[in-house]
Scaffold this active site. Structure first.
Site, PDB file in Angstrom:
ATOM      1  N   GLU A  65       0.833  -1.212   0.000  1.00  0.00           N
ATOM      2  CA  GLU A  65       0.000   0.000   0.000  1.00  0.00           C
ATOM      3  C   GLU A  65       0.862   1.255   0.000  1.00  0.00           C
ATOM      4  OE1 GLU A  65      -2.285  -1.566   3.318  1.00  0.00           O
ATOM      5  OE2 GLU A  65      -4.110  -1.338   2.148  1.00  0.00           O
ATOM      6  N   GLU A 106      -3.601  -9.679   3.836  1.00  0.00           N
ATOM      7  CA  GLU A 106      -4.414  -9.395   5.017  1.00  0.00           C
ATOM      8  C   GLU A 106      -5.490 -10.441   5.270  1.00  0.00           C
ATOM      9  OE1 GLU A 106      -3.368  -7.306   2.805  1.00  0.00           O
ATOM     10  OE2 GLU A 106      -2.813  -5.372   3.668  1.00  0.00           O
TER      11      GLU A 106
HETATM   12  N1  T1G Z   1       4.464  -7.210  11.824  1.00  0.00           N
HETATM   13  C1  T1G Z   1       5.200  -7.504  12.921  1.00  0.00           C
HETATM   14  N2  T1G Z   1       6.225  -8.403  12.926  1.00  0.00           N
HETATM   15  C2  T1G Z   1       6.490  -9.011  11.756  1.00  0.00           C
HETATM   16  C3  T1G Z   1       5.761  -8.769  10.579  1.00  0.00           C
HETATM   17  C4  T1G Z   1       4.709  -7.806  10.647  1.00  0.00           C
HETATM   18  N3  T1G Z   1       3.994  -7.500   9.560  1.00  0.00           N
HETATM   19  N4  T1G Z   1       6.287  -9.552   9.581  1.00  0.00           N
HETATM   20  C5  T1G Z   1       7.282 -10.254  10.133  1.00  0.00           C
HETATM   21  N5  T1G Z   1       7.414  -9.929  11.426  1.00  0.00           N
HETATM   22  C6  T1G Z   1       8.419 -10.456  12.358  1.00  0.00           C
HETATM   23  C7  T1G Z   1       8.221 -11.945  12.598  1.00  0.00           C
HETATM   24  O1  T1G Z   1       7.292 -12.148  13.642  1.00  0.00           O
HETATM   25  C8  T1G Z   1       9.626 -12.357  12.968  1.00  0.00           C
HETATM   26  O2  T1G Z   1       9.837 -11.920  14.304  1.00  0.00           O
HETATM   27  C9  T1G Z   1      10.508 -11.483  12.081  1.00  0.00           C
HETATM   28  O3  T1G Z   1       9.690 -10.354  11.733  1.00  0.00           O
HETATM   29  C10 T1G Z   1      10.949 -12.187  10.827  1.00  0.00           C
HETATM   30  O4  T1G Z   1       9.766 -12.685  10.214  1.00  0.00           O
HETATM   31  C11 T1G Z   1      -2.540  -1.944   6.869  1.00  0.00           C
HETATM   32  C12 T1G Z   1      -3.372  -4.267   7.944  1.00  0.00           C
HETATM   33  C13 T1G Z   1       7.874 -10.460   5.383  1.00  0.00           C
HETATM   34  C14 T1G Z   1       7.749 -12.615   4.112  1.00  0.00           C
HETATM   35  O5  T1G Z   1       1.069 -10.436   6.695  1.00  0.00           O
HETATM   36  O6  T1G Z   1       5.019 -12.732   5.591  1.00  0.00           O
HETATM   37  O7  T1G Z   1      -0.211  -4.673   6.562  1.00  0.00           O
HETATM   38  O8  T1G Z   1      10.242 -14.185  15.320  1.00  0.00           O
HETATM   39  O9  T1G Z   1      10.499 -15.092  10.263  1.00  0.00           O
HETATM   40  O10 T1G Z   1      10.808 -15.690   6.834  1.00  0.00           O
HETATM   41  O11 T1G Z   1      -3.469  -3.111   5.060  1.00  0.00           O
HETATM   42  O12 T1G Z   1       7.633 -12.088   7.783  1.00  0.00           O
HETATM   43  O13 T1G Z   1      12.173 -12.755  14.537  1.00  0.00           O
HETATM   44  O14 T1G Z   1      10.807 -12.062  16.546  1.00  0.00           O
HETATM   45  O15 T1G Z   1       8.528 -14.324   8.845  1.00  0.00           O
HETATM   46  O16 T1G Z   1      12.153 -13.592   6.127  1.00  0.00           O
HETATM   47  C15 T1G Z   1       0.427  -7.775   6.371  1.00  0.00           C
HETATM   48  C16 T1G Z   1       3.859 -10.873   7.355  1.00  0.00           C
HETATM   49  C17 T1G Z   1       0.303  -7.204   7.740  1.00  0.00           C
HETATM   50  C18 T1G Z   1       3.368 -10.154   6.129  1.00  0.00           C
HETATM   51  C19 T1G Z   1       9.524 -12.244   5.814  1.00  0.00           C
HETATM   52  N6  T1G Z   1       1.750  -8.342   6.184  1.00  0.00           N
HETATM   53  N7  T1G Z   1       5.266 -11.216   7.271  1.00  0.00           N
HETATM   54  O17 T1G Z   1       9.637 -13.631   6.047  1.00  0.00           O
HETATM   55  O18 T1G Z   1      10.905 -13.620   8.251  1.00  0.00           O
HETATM   56  S1  T1G Z   1      -1.296  -6.487   7.991  1.00  0.00           S
HETATM   57  C20 T1G Z   1       1.963  -9.666   6.369  1.00  0.00           C
HETATM   58  C21 T1G Z   1       5.714 -12.180   6.418  1.00  0.00           C
HETATM   59  C22 T1G Z   1      -1.233  -5.088   7.027  1.00  0.00           C
HETATM   60  C23 T1G Z   1      -2.401  -3.174   6.007  1.00  0.00           C
HETATM   61  C24 T1G Z   1      -2.543  -4.432   6.741  1.00  0.00           C
HETATM   62  C25 T1G Z   1       7.161 -12.530   6.536  1.00  0.00           C
HETATM   63  C26 T1G Z   1       8.071 -11.933   5.438  1.00  0.00           C
HETATM   64  P1  T1G Z   1      10.838 -12.780  15.245  1.00  0.00           P
HETATM   65  P2  T1G Z   1       9.865 -14.044   9.407  1.00  0.00           P
HETATM   66  P3  T1G Z   1      10.955 -14.202   6.772  1.00  0.00           P
END
Ligand code: T1G
Length: 695
Positions: free
Chosen positions: A106, A126
């Site tokens: 976004e 999401e």
């Molecule tokens: N928020 C908080 N922490 C996050 C995070 C996030 N979005 N994404 C990853 N982490 C933390 C995760 O918990 C881990 O922490 C570390 O980062 C590494 O993650 C407004 C409402 C990006 C593909 O759903 O898919 O945006 O365990 O092990 O394998 O419209 O992380 O090290 O303490 O997964 O390299 C939408 C979620 C949110 C993507 C990287 N976004 N993340 O993968 O690392 S809602 C997502 C992922 C939103 C808007 C809406 C993956 C990654 P720790 P990881 P990775």
């Protein structure tokens, strides 16, 4: 002074704003504030003509900071930051490397141009959190690529790679060269054009034809996911892009998003998100412990499990030797594997070329000597201790030094298996779930004394095989099957006390499981549990009687239910219901009816109780690990969070009271609340209040 999460540099008249908020540039409050400040500064600087928005690390932006959800929102709010980006008088170009997901995409959509590296992956995931895009995605993306293309992306939550993004029009260019240089060039080009193109003002893609195509997709989506509120919300938000102006559309999206964030189903899915990441941290083993290299594998036993495990290796390009004792057995095993791949080709989910490549990676062999070169040997032989000890004793003299020796046993004692070798530090359990080439869960059984790097190797290999690996301690049934046994005992109690198989199953399918315990037993084969109980000197009146009648389930056309030729699901069997009533009578029980809610709590409470014991014994390190196991091995509905998460939503006090009542009613001591469960309940706490324990 907190570290700046956005660094500002310049190349001539182009500003380069680099986001740096490890580990994945999640849009937490500090980053949002820094982003707003930097954009405002650069936008007001008369010496600058354009801005490149780049990011440091492996991801562009991983989205909103999920850990902030469910807490009081903190300004600046993401939609406002994006509005400021889009309203910036100078063109902004997003330079995207790695993941641009959710709010990350976004942000890129609020920019006026987008350039991607080949590593880029762009998506709006999401829905996987029970949400919808909440910062303009449902309004800007349809304006960029049309709703008929945008809606499926938002509905699936699947990211697209750089090439697909370019094809869709999500990005303007993909460059394998210097991403920043390409973005700077794009910025210069946009600056030369004057006023930047704002998606909020674009509408050309939203044609009547696009609307019709979107509505058809929306109708189909609604049919498939009536029980998930966010699909209907997504449709309403995207429909707003056609029917409302941008500001109104944003307002509808925001209201729908905020309602979903407050929905308990989204809270459960957010718990799952973090729990599935937490499992990578094995208590007591530092992140510095490196896995041993795995270049070749061997699997002992070419039965259903062994063949499936061999496929797991072949599917990710790891050469694997599949070993049996005799040629006929290995031929059968290879034919079974070939048939499974052929089905995938027929279904169109696998190309013939990939099938051939995968088959070529599986080398059939007779005799354990063929395991000599393997870096890991996984035994998937008959579930009998003597057989396993014999195999491991032989492997001990064959496998190369440092090779990991793993047993796929589903409940036998791993240290006893390891004791058959002179290398117990290299022996552990890797419990795959059937069908091994499909099911995600992998229980990595860590017996006392096994080498730390052996555990780390099994975990890393599990991830490489596309599994969800969870470390568990050694103990009967480890975690998943031990809790499943508690549910199976509960099913027996319910059937004898008055419930019928279809009522027991309906309680679980109504909760969100795909299948109830009776139908699941019929699918797996009732004789499997029967054999296991006999081996352990256990009995189960109803289940044993059904097996004694030869009603093993689907494979015999009847089990708890009848399966007439071609029937898609089981039908009630009056003979089974009469058999159950007879057993109740023999046990002097007066049958009574049970409500669905009561059946549900009588099935799930004992599982939670067993989970509490598993935590007390250190067989699982965290309650979230148990949730991840049940989500990925037994189809616990993800929007319910897992058994331990569910228990917290019910309240441990209520569960303790129900268990005490059942224990008194049945005299079954296993129903007495576990000390940990009682302690948490007495303290008014939940499992979520527990800290990590070592497995
Ligand atoms: N928020 C908080 N922490 C996050 C995070 C996030 N979005 N994404 C990853 N982490 C933390 C995760 O918990 C881990 O922490 C570390 O980062 C590494 O993650 C407004 C409402 C990006 C593909 O759903 O898919 O945006 O365990 O092990 O394998 O419209 O992380 O090290 O303490 O997964 O390299 C939408 C979620 C949110 C993507 C990287 N976004 N993340 O993968 O690392 S809602 C997502 C992922 C939103 C808007 C809406 C993956 C990654 P720790 P990881 P990775």
């Amino acid at each position: 002074m907190p570290m700046e999460t956005v660094r500002l540099a310049r190349q001539g008249e182009i500003a380069i704003a680099t986001i740096d908020n490890p580990p994945v540039n999640a849009l937490g409050q500090a980053l949002r504030a820094d982003l707003a400040r930097v954009i405002a500064e650069a936008g007001a600087d008369p010496t600058l003509s354009a801005i490149v928005l780049a990011a440091a690390g492996r991801a562009f932006i991983a989205g909103a900071d999920i850990s902030e959800f469910g807490k009081p929102p903190l300004a600046p709010y993401l939609p406002d930051v994006l509005d400021a980006i889009e309203a910036c008088p100078k063109p902004l170009v997003a330079a995207i490397q790695g993941a641009a997901l959710g709010g990350g995409l976004e942000v890129a959509l609020a920019c006026h141009g987008r350039v991607a590296a080949p590593t880029a992956s762009l998506g709006l995931p999401e829905v996987r959190l029970g949400l919808i895009p909440g910062a303009g995605g449902t309004q800007r993306l349809p304006r960029l690529i049309g709703a008929a293309k945008a809606f499926p992306l938002m509905l699936s939550g699947e990211p697209v790679n750089a090439g697909k993004a370019l094809e869709l029009g999500l990005v303007d260019a993909v460059t394998g060269e210097d991403l920043i240089a390409a973005a700077v060039a794009q910025a210069h080009m946009l600056a030369s054009r004057g006023a930047p193109l704002r998606l909020s003002e674009a509408g050309a893609k939203l044609t009547a034809a696009d609307r019709a195509a979107f509505e058809a997709l929306a109708a189909d989506a609604l049919k498939k996911s009536a029980d998930l509120p966010n699909v209907a919300a997504l449709i309403e938000a995207v429909r707003g892009a056609f029917e409302l102006n941008f500001a109104e559309g944003l307002a509808v999206e925001r209201a729908l998003f905020l309602k979903l964030v407050a929905d308990p189903r989204s809270a459960a899915l957010r718990h799952v998100f973090f729990a599935e990441r937490e499992i990578a941290r094995v208590p007591g083993i530092g992140a510095d412990v490196q896995p041993r290299p795995i270049a070749k594998a061997a699997v002992i036993g070419a039965g259903t499990m062994g063949g499936g495990i061999a496929m797991c290796f072949a599917n990710v390009g790891i050469p694997v030797t599949l070993i049996e004792q005799e040629q006929a057995q290995i031929d059968n095993g290879m034919n079974r594997v070939a048939a499974i791949y052929e089905m995938s080709v027929t279904r169109g989910s696998l190309t013939p070329e990939k099938r051939d490549a995968r088959m070529a990676l599986i080398t059939p062999a007779v005799g354990l000597a063929a395991a000599a070169e393997a870096d890991i040997v996984i035994e998937a032989a008959f579930e009998e201790m003597g057989v396993k000890q014999q195999i491991f004793a032989a492997l001990d003299g064959i496998a190369k030094p440092g090779a990991i020796l793993a047993s796929n046993t589903s409940y036998l004692d791993v240290p006893t298996i390891a004791a058959a070798t002179r290398r117990p530090r290299d022996v552990l359990g890797m419990h795959f779930f059937s069908p091994a080439n499909v099911m995600k869960l992998l229980e990595v059984v860590r017996p006392q004394g096994v080498a730390e790097d052996a555990v780390v190797t099994a975990m890393a290999l599990g991830r490489r095989l596309g599994k969800v690996p969870v470390v568990v301690g050694n103990g009967f049934g480890f975690v998943g099957n031990r809790m499943l046994e508690a549910r199976t005992r509960a099913t027996e109690r319910l059937l004898i006390a008055g419930a019928l198989p279809h009522e027991v199953d309906a309680a679980l399918t109504g909760f969100g499981f795909k299948m109830g315990p009776c139908a699941m037993a019929d699918l797996a084969g009732n004789d499997i549990g029967w054999r296991s109980r006999k081996a352990r000197g256990k009995t189960a009146a109803v289940a044993d009687a059904i097996c004694e009648a030869g009603w093993f389930g689907q494979k015999t056309g009847r089990g708890y239910f009848l399966y007439p030729e071609g029937a898609r699901s089981g039908q009630r069997d009056p003979e089974v219901e009469a058999l159950i009533a007879r057993i109740s009578e023999e046990q002097g029980l007066t049958r009574r009816s049970f409500s669905s809610d009561e059946i549900l709590s009588r099935l799930l409470d004992p599982m939670v109780n067993e989970g509490a014991r598993i935590l007390e014994e250190g067989i699982a390190a965290r309650p979230g690990d148990i949730d991840v196991i049940w989500l990925n091995g037994y189809n616990w509905p993800a929007w319910r969070g897992g058994p331990m998460y569910w228990a917290d939503t019910v309240g441990l006090g209520a569960i303790v009271a129900r268990l005490e009542q059942q224990a008194a009613e049945t005299g079954d001591a296993t129903l007495q609340p576990a000390p940990l469960l009682r302690r948490l309940a007495d303290e008014g706490k939940g499992f979520a209040d527990l800290k990590t324990r070592s497995a």
